[in-house]
Design a protein around this motif. Structure first.
Motif, PDB file in Angstrom:
ATOM      1  N   PHE A 105      -0.462   7.235  10.788  1.00  5.21           N
ATOM      2  CA  PHE A 105      -0.119   5.875  10.387  1.00  5.21           C
ATOM      3  C   PHE A 105      -0.413   5.613   8.915  1.00  5.21           C
ATOM      4  CE2 PHE A 105      -4.504   5.536  11.880  1.00  5.21           C
ATOM      5  CZ  PHE A 105      -5.117   4.669  10.975  1.00  5.21           C
ATOM      6  N   GLU A 106       0.222   4.555   8.419  1.00  4.40           N
ATOM      7  CA  GLU A 106       0.048   4.089   7.047  1.00  4.40           C
ATOM      8  C   GLU A 106      -0.586   2.706   7.092  1.00  4.40           C
ATOM      9  OE1 GLU A 106       0.884   4.365   2.725  1.00  4.40           O
ATOM     10  OE2 GLU A 106       0.733   5.801   4.364  1.00  4.40           O
ATOM     11  N   ALA A 107      -1.462   2.400   6.142  1.00  4.05           N
ATOM     12  CA  ALA A 107      -2.108   1.087   6.065  1.00  4.05           C
ATOM     13  C   ALA A 107      -1.745   0.430   4.742  1.00  4.05           C
ATOM     14  CB  ALA A 107      -3.624   1.227   6.186  1.00  4.05           C
ATOM     15  N   LYS A 108      -1.298  -0.831   4.796  1.00  2.00           N
ATOM     16  CA  LYS A 108      -0.867  -1.545   3.605  1.00  2.00           C
ATOM     17  C   LYS A 108      -1.403  -2.976   3.598  1.00  2.00           C
ATOM     18  CE  LYS A 108       1.988   1.653   1.940  1.00  2.00           C
ATOM     19  NZ  LYS A 108       1.747   2.308   0.632  1.00  2.00           N
ATOM     20  N   GLU A 109      -1.653  -3.476   2.384  1.00  2.00           N
ATOM     21  CA  GLU A 109      -2.006  -4.882   2.192  1.00  2.00           C
ATOM     22  C   GLU A 109      -0.922  -5.543   1.348  1.00  2.00           C
ATOM     23  OE1 GLU A 109      -6.450  -5.885   1.662  1.00  2.00           O
ATOM     24  OE2 GLU A 109      -6.210  -3.933   0.709  1.00  2.00           O
ATOM     25  N   THR A 110      -0.723  -6.844   1.561  1.00  2.00           N
ATOM     26  CA  THR A 110       0.197  -7.581   0.719  1.00  2.00           C
ATOM     27  C   THR A 110      -0.370  -8.957   0.402  1.00  2.00           C
ATOM     28  OG1 THR A 110       2.444  -8.472   0.527  1.00  2.00           O
ATOM     29  CG2 THR A 110       1.479  -8.463   2.729  1.00  2.00           C
ATOM     30  N   ARG A 111      -0.126  -9.413  -0.813  1.00  3.70           N
ATOM     31  CA  ARG A 111      -0.517 -10.765  -1.210  1.00  3.70           C
ATOM     32  C   ARG A 111       0.596 -11.762  -0.922  1.00  3.70           C
ATOM     33  NH1 ARG A 111      -5.104 -10.925  -4.269  1.00  3.70           N
ATOM     34  NH2 ARG A 111      -5.880  -8.924  -5.095  1.00  3.70           N
ATOM     35  N   ASN A 112       1.746 -11.244  -0.548  1.00  9.66           N
ATOM     36  CA  ASN A 112       2.876 -12.108  -0.222  1.00  9.66           C
ATOM     37  C   ASN A 112       2.554 -12.915   1.025  1.00  9.66           C
ATOM     38  OD1 ASN A 112       5.522 -13.086   0.614  1.00  9.66           O
ATOM     39  ND2 ASN A 112       6.345 -11.657  -0.904  1.00  9.66           N
ATOM     40  N   LYS A 113       2.797 -14.208   1.000  1.00 12.04           N
ATOM     41  CA  LYS A 113       2.429 -15.078   2.113  1.00 12.04           C
ATOM     42  C   LYS A 113       3.484 -15.161   3.205  1.00 12.04           C
ATOM     43  CE  LYS A 113      -0.442 -18.058  -0.809  1.00 12.04           C
ATOM     44  NZ  LYS A 113      -0.673 -19.450  -1.290  1.00 12.04           N
ATOM     45  N   THR A 114       4.735 -14.856   2.860  1.00 12.40           N
ATOM     46  CA  THR A 114       5.818 -15.074   3.821  1.00 12.40           C
ATOM     47  C   THR A 114       6.535 -13.811   4.272  1.00 12.40           C
ATOM     48  OG1 THR A 114       7.396 -15.466   2.021  1.00 12.40           O
ATOM     49  CG2 THR A 114       6.232 -17.389   2.921  1.00 12.40           C
ATOM     50  N   SER A 115       6.266 -12.672   3.614  1.00 14.51           N
ATOM     51  CA  SER A 115       6.964 -11.451   3.991  1.00 14.51           C
ATOM     52  C   SER A 115       6.195 -10.228   3.513  1.00 14.51           C
ATOM     53  CB  SER A 115       8.388 -11.433   3.412  1.00 14.51           C
ATOM     54  OG  SER A 115       8.345 -11.396   1.994  1.00 14.51           O
ATOM     55  N   PHE A 116       6.610  -9.076   4.038  1.00 18.63           N
ATOM     56  CA  PHE A 116       6.011  -7.796   3.663  1.00 18.63           C
ATOM     57  C   PHE A 116       7.070  -6.967   2.944  1.00 18.63           C
ATOM     58  CE2 PHE A 116       5.229  -3.294   4.707  1.00 18.63           C
ATOM     59  CZ  PHE A 116       3.990  -3.144   4.119  1.00 18.63           C
ATOM     60  N   PRO A 117       6.939  -6.769   1.622  1.00 15.52           N
ATOM     61  CA  PRO A 117       7.961  -6.046   0.852  1.00 15.52           C
ATOM     62  C   PRO A 117       8.078  -4.581   1.275  1.00 15.52           C
ATOM     63  CG  PRO A 117       6.516  -7.319  -0.575  1.00 15.52           C
ATOM     64  CD  PRO A 117       5.867  -7.297   0.773  1.00 15.52           C
ATOM     65  N   LEU A 118       9.304  -4.118   1.431  1.00 11.75           N
ATOM     66  CA  LEU A 118       9.540  -2.728   1.802  1.00 11.75           C
ATOM     67  C   LEU A 118       9.295  -1.778   0.635  1.00 11.75           C
ATOM     68  CD1 LEU A 118      12.705  -3.188   4.019  1.00 11.75           C
ATOM     69  CD2 LEU A 118      10.401  -2.570   4.785  1.00 11.75           C
ATOM     70  N   THR A 119       9.102  -2.335  -0.559  1.00  9.96           N
ATOM     71  CA  THR A 119       8.765  -1.500  -1.712  1.00  9.96           C
ATOM     72  C   THR A 119       7.394  -0.843  -1.555  1.00  9.96           C
ATOM     73  OG1 THR A 119       7.954  -3.503  -2.838  1.00  9.96           O
ATOM     74  CG2 THR A 119      10.185  -2.765  -3.361  1.00  9.96           C
ATOM     75  N   ASN A 120       6.647  -1.246  -0.541  1.00  2.58           N
ATOM     76  CA  ASN A 120       5.359  -0.606  -0.245  1.00  2.58           C
ATOM     77  C   ASN A 120       5.546   0.829   0.249  1.00  2.58           C
ATOM     78  OD1 ASN A 120       2.937  -2.534  -0.482  1.00  2.58           O
ATOM     79  ND2 ASN A 120       4.470  -3.804   0.519  1.00  2.58           N
ATOM     80  N   PHE A 121       6.770   1.182   0.608  1.00  2.71           N
ATOM     81  CA  PHE A 121       7.039   2.516   1.139  1.00  2.71           C
ATOM     82  C   PHE A 121       8.020   3.270   0.258  1.00  2.71           C
ATOM     83  CE2 PHE A 121       5.654   0.120   4.831  1.00  2.71           C
ATOM     84  CZ  PHE A 121       4.752   0.992   5.413  1.00  2.71           C
ATOM     85  N   HIS A 122       7.998   4.598   0.413  1.00  2.00           N
ATOM     86  CA  HIS A 122       8.942   5.475  -0.261  1.00  2.00           C
ATOM     87  C   HIS A 122       9.768   6.204   0.800  1.00  2.00           C
ATOM     88  CE1 HIS A 122       6.938   4.868  -4.134  1.00  2.00           C
ATOM     89  NE2 HIS A 122       5.789   5.027  -3.492  1.00  2.00           N
TER      90      HIS A 122
END
Length: 207
Positions: A105-122
């Motif tokens: 698995f991969e673990a990610k954090e985001t500061r975005n309040k309304t969505s999770f940007p797919l740019t977190n992945f390659h």
């Protein structure tokens, strides 16, 4: 330059002492469940340490790949790395084995309040996760929305759907509402900090 790998754990006869030491160490970092001072990665690492010491699972964070550029040899018996840089990870953050199944698995954090940007992945990470699922491995992502301090487990197959939709011109993020409606919420606890294996039991072993 030192690379840290998980140490061998105490023998079974010392297991209870080891668990108690982990509890005391975690208690120093957490005066109450309301105190979320630890990073998402630290929460996961402490959880994995607890799983390992209780014999629940063997899951480790993968070392970050490093490209060595220049090495100095001041002595014949020693080498000093003078220049190096972090390479882009080729796969995911964590892997191991749980109940006889490969887990990844991969673990990610985001500061975005309304969505999770797919740019977190390659692309290569998505391909790796697809290969894992094709081999009947357990694959997912853990996501923390920092603004609201909410943690979720999302099955990798849901991530694939959004990724393919993006490639066809669709939105480039996963709405937070999708997480609240379709992902699995994880409440911060003590031992373990994030009990994601409880969700894995329901998803993959309940039948």
């Amino acid at each position: 330059m030192n690379f840290r790998y998980p140490n061998r754990k105490p023998a079974q006869s010392e297991q209870q002492q080891s668990i108690q030491r982990t509890s005391l160490k975690m208690d120093e970092h957490n005066k109450s469940f309301a105190n979320r001072g630890m990073t998402f990665e630290e929460d996961i690492n402490y959880s994995n340490q607890y799983y390992l010491q209780t014999g629940s699972a063997v899951i480790h964070k993968k070392p970050t790949p490093v490209q060595i550029v220049s090495v100095d040899y001041p002595k014949r018996s020693a080498a000093v790395i003078k220049e190096a840089y972090f390479k882009q990870p080729s796969t995911t953050d964590y892997n191991g084995v749980y109940r006889g199944k490969y887990i990844d698995f991969e673990a990610k954090e985001t500061r975005n309040k309304t969505s999770f940007p797919l740019t977190n992945f390659h692309e290569h990470q998505i391909e790796h996760m697809k290969q894992v699922t094709n081999q009947d491995g357990i694959c997912f992502i853990l996501v923390r929305f920092k603004a609201s301090q909410e943690d979720f487990l999302l099955n990798a197959t849901d991530l694939f759907d959004f990724w393919e939709h993006q490639k066809k011109g669709g939105r480039k993020s996963i709405p937070k509402t999708f997480f609240t409606d379709n992902a699995h919420s994880m409440q911060l606890g003590f031992n373990p900090r994030i009990d994601y294996l409880k969700i894995i039991d329901k998803l993959f072993f309940s039948g």
